[in-house]
Each structure stands twice: as C-alpha cells, then as structure tokens.
Design a protein around this motif. Sequence first.
Motif, PDB file in Angstrom:
ATOM      1  N   ALA A  39     -25.693 159.060 122.597  1.00 40.61           N
ATOM      2  CA  ALA A  39     -24.756 159.774 124.002  1.00 40.61           C
ATOM      3  C   ALA A  39     -25.512 159.319 125.165  1.00 40.61           C
ATOM      4  CB  ALA A  39     -24.708 161.117 123.635  1.00 40.61           C
ATOM      5  N   TYR A  40     -24.379 158.929 126.118  1.00 39.06           N
ATOM      6  CA  TYR A  40     -24.855 158.680 127.478  1.00 39.06           C
ATOM      7  C   TYR A  40     -24.300 159.633 128.448  1.00 39.06           C
ATOM      8  CZ  TYR A  40     -24.969 155.600 131.576  1.00 39.06           C
ATOM      9  OH  TYR A  40     -25.444 154.913 132.873  1.00 39.06           O
ATOM     10  N   GLY A  41     -25.350 160.227 129.397  1.00 38.88           N
ATOM     11  CA  GLY A  41     -24.768 161.500 130.111  1.00 38.88           C
ATOM     12  C   GLY A  41     -25.596 161.637 131.250  1.00 38.88           C
ATOM     13  N   PRO A  42     -25.391 162.750 132.045  1.00 40.08           N
ATOM     14  CA  PRO A  42     -26.266 162.927 133.087  1.00 40.08           C
ATOM     15  C   PRO A  42     -27.360 163.703 132.848  1.00 40.08           C
ATOM     16  CG  PRO A  42     -24.085 164.563 133.127  1.00 40.08           C
ATOM     17  CD  PRO A  42     -24.122 163.550 131.961  1.00 40.08           C
ATOM     18  N   VAL A  43     -28.440 163.189 133.231  1.00 41.03           N
ATOM     19  CA  VAL A  43     -29.992 163.437 133.121  1.00 41.03           C
ATOM     20  C   VAL A  43     -30.516 163.858 134.484  1.00 41.03           C
ATOM     21  CG1 VAL A  43     -32.167 163.344 131.968  1.00 41.03           C
ATOM     22  CG2 VAL A  43     -30.000 162.839 130.869  1.00 41.03           C
ATOM     23  N   ASP A  46     -40.179 164.350 139.009  1.00 43.34           N
ATOM     24  CA  ASP A  46     -41.611 163.913 139.329  1.00 43.34           C
ATOM     25  C   ASP A  46     -42.317 165.187 140.030  1.00 43.34           C
ATOM     26  OD1 ASP A  46     -44.092 162.724 139.831  1.00 43.34           O
ATOM     27  OD2 ASP A  46     -43.319 161.394 141.143  1.00 43.34           O
ATOM     28  N   LYS A  47     -42.982 165.946 139.144  1.00 37.70           N
ATOM     29  CA  LYS A  47     -43.582 167.063 139.477  1.00 37.70           C
ATOM     30  C   LYS A  47     -44.821 166.854 140.458  1.00 37.70           C
ATOM     31  CE  LYS A  47     -42.755 170.182 135.810  1.00 37.70           C
ATOM     32  NZ  LYS A  47     -43.472 171.072 134.920  1.00 37.70           N
ATOM     33  N   SER A  48     -45.597 165.691 140.453  1.00 38.99           N
ATOM     34  CA  SER A  48     -46.653 165.383 141.164  1.00 38.99           C
ATOM     35  C   SER A  48     -46.068 165.267 142.973  1.00 38.99           C
ATOM     36  CB  SER A  48     -47.422 164.219 140.836  1.00 38.99           C
ATOM     37  OG  SER A  48     -46.507 162.891 140.903  1.00 38.99           O
ATOM     38  N   ALA A  49     -44.831 164.658 142.878  1.00 40.57           N
ATOM     39  CA  ALA A  49     -44.330 164.477 144.278  1.00 40.57           C
ATOM     40  C   ALA A  49     -43.095 165.460 144.700  1.00 40.57           C
ATOM     41  CB  ALA A  49     -43.740 163.082 144.308  1.00 40.57           C
ATOM     42  N   ASP A  50     -43.096 166.484 143.898  1.00 46.74           N
ATOM     43  CA  ASP A  50     -42.113 167.554 143.925  1.00 46.74           C
ATOM     44  C   ASP A  50     -40.607 166.928 144.211  1.00 46.74           C
ATOM     45  OD1 ASP A  50     -40.975 169.995 144.116  1.00 46.74           O
ATOM     46  OD2 ASP A  50     -41.155 170.383 146.051  1.00 46.74           O
ATOM     47  N   PHE A  51     -39.971 166.114 143.437  1.00 42.10           N
ATOM     48  CA  PHE A  51     -39.087 165.160 143.739  1.00 42.10           C
ATOM     49  C   PHE A  51     -38.198 165.034 142.328  1.00 42.10           C
ATOM     50  CE2 PHE A  51     -37.581 160.601 143.387  1.00 42.10           C
ATOM     51  CZ  PHE A  51     -36.406 160.764 144.783  1.00 42.10           C
ATOM     52  N   ALA A  52     -36.830 165.110 142.280  1.00 40.80           N
ATOM     53  CA  ALA A  52     -36.075 165.124 141.339  1.00 40.80           C
ATOM     54  C   ALA A  52     -34.890 164.343 141.595  1.00 40.80           C
ATOM     55  CB  ALA A  52     -35.819 166.431 140.540  1.00 40.80           C
ATOM     56  N   PHE A  53     -34.445 163.620 140.806  1.00 40.54           N
ATOM     57  CA  PHE A  53     -33.092 162.893 141.011  1.00 40.54           C
ATOM     58  C   PHE A  53     -32.071 162.987 139.615  1.00 40.54           C
ATOM     59  CE2 PHE A  53     -35.952 159.690 139.616  1.00 40.54           C
ATOM     60  CZ  PHE A  53     -35.387 158.889 138.726  1.00 40.54           C
ATOM     61  N   LEU A  54     -30.852 162.950 140.018  1.00 44.97           N
ATOM     62  CA  LEU A  54     -29.580 163.025 138.711  1.00 44.97           C
ATOM     63  C   LEU A  54     -29.031 161.641 138.917  1.00 44.97           C
ATOM     64  CD1 LEU A  54     -27.914 164.945 137.007  1.00 44.97           C
ATOM     65  CD2 LEU A  54     -26.324 165.071 138.821  1.00 44.97           C
ATOM     66  N   THR A  55     -29.134 161.029 137.514  1.00 48.93           N
ATOM     67  CA  THR A  55     -28.498 159.979 137.102  1.00 48.93           C
ATOM     68  C   THR A  55     -27.992 160.111 135.564  1.00 48.93           C
ATOM     69  OG1 THR A  55     -29.105 157.711 137.098  1.00 48.93           O
ATOM     70  CG2 THR A  55     -31.012 159.005 136.225  1.00 48.93           C
ATOM     71  N   ARG A  56     -27.534 159.048 135.071  1.00 47.34           N
ATOM     72  CA  ARG A  56     -26.915 158.996 133.759  1.00 47.34           C
ATOM     73  C   ARG A  56     -27.853 158.217 132.819  1.00 47.34           C
ATOM     74  NH1 ARG A  56     -21.822 160.621 132.919  1.00 47.34           N
ATOM     75  NH2 ARG A  56     -21.466 159.077 131.330  1.00 47.34           N
ATOM     76  N   SER A  57     -28.371 158.699 131.623  1.00 53.07           N
ATOM     77  CA  SER A  57     -29.143 157.939 130.824  1.00 53.07           C
ATOM     78  C   SER A  57     -28.999 158.158 129.525  1.00 53.07           C
ATOM     79  CB  SER A  57     -30.655 158.546 131.080  1.00 53.07           C
ATOM     80  OG  SER A  57     -31.640 157.881 130.164  1.00 53.07           O
ATOM     81  N   THR A  58     -29.336 157.776 128.344  1.00 53.18           N
ATOM     82  CA  THR A  58     -29.396 158.256 126.976  1.00 53.18           C
ATOM     83  C   THR A  58     -30.507 159.130 126.494  1.00 53.18           C
ATOM     84  OG1 THR A  58     -30.522 156.087 126.343  1.00 53.18           O
ATOM     85  CG2 THR A  58     -28.271 156.000 126.350  1.00 53.18           C
ATOM     86  N   MET A  59     -31.376 159.272 127.592  1.00 54.76           N
ATOM     87  CA  MET A  59     -32.632 160.359 127.356  1.00 54.76           C
ATOM     88  C   MET A  59     -32.157 161.796 127.149  1.00 54.76           C
ATOM     89  SD  MET A  59     -35.955 158.588 129.126  1.00 54.76           S
ATOM     90  CE  MET A  59     -36.916 159.923 128.220  1.00 54.76           C
ATOM     91  N   THR A  60     -32.562 162.457 126.286  1.00 53.68           N
ATOM     92  CA  THR A  60     -32.236 163.885 126.377  1.00 53.68           C
ATOM     93  C   THR A  60     -33.623 164.709 126.221  1.00 53.68           C
ATOM     94  OG1 THR A  60     -32.483 163.848 123.914  1.00 53.68           O
ATOM     95  CG2 THR A  60     -30.143 163.524 125.085  1.00 53.68           C
TER      96      THR A  60
END
Length: 83
Positions: free
Chosen positions: A8-12, A16-30
């Motif tokens: 399944a390919y969807g939004p994830v 990155d907790k060390s830099a207090d940074f997050a981004f939304l993208t699409r991936s097969t990772m769950t």
Amino acid sequence: MKPDIHPAYGPVVFRDKSADFAFLTRSTMTSAETIEWEDGRTYPVVDVEISSRSHPFYTGTAKVLDTAGRVERFERRYARKER
C-alpha cells in the motif's frame, strides 16, 4: 502491473526527533504509531535518525577532508619499488 502484489502506498509522516523536524510525504512504509498533522488528520509516523534538517551536508557543518594528503599517503604506501 500485476494486481495485489504491491504494498500500500499512502501518506506517512517522517519525524527527525534530534532536529525537531517532521514532513509529510507518501511512502510504502507503515507504523503502528500515529501523529496528528497540521491539517487535523492522523497519519502513521516513522522516526528517522537523519533528515535534511540534521545531516551535516545540508546544514553546512560538513568537514572537508584532506584528500590530497590521503592520496599522497596511499602512493607512498603502495608505490612500486624500483629494483
């Protein structure tokens, strides 16, 4: 493409907790862990060790190695011996 063989390919959200940074993208990772994103929706979150916010190449803190010295040392060590 063959049906029912691809993951399944969807939004994830990648975080990155060390830099207090997050981004939304699409991936097969769950992930079983979820996070509420800025748009009010809940997405699976995957924690990563390094992102563009914390990697030395992107942050400008990368160190330049002395490649000339390494080449000279290699040539001295493995140079042909004259007979």
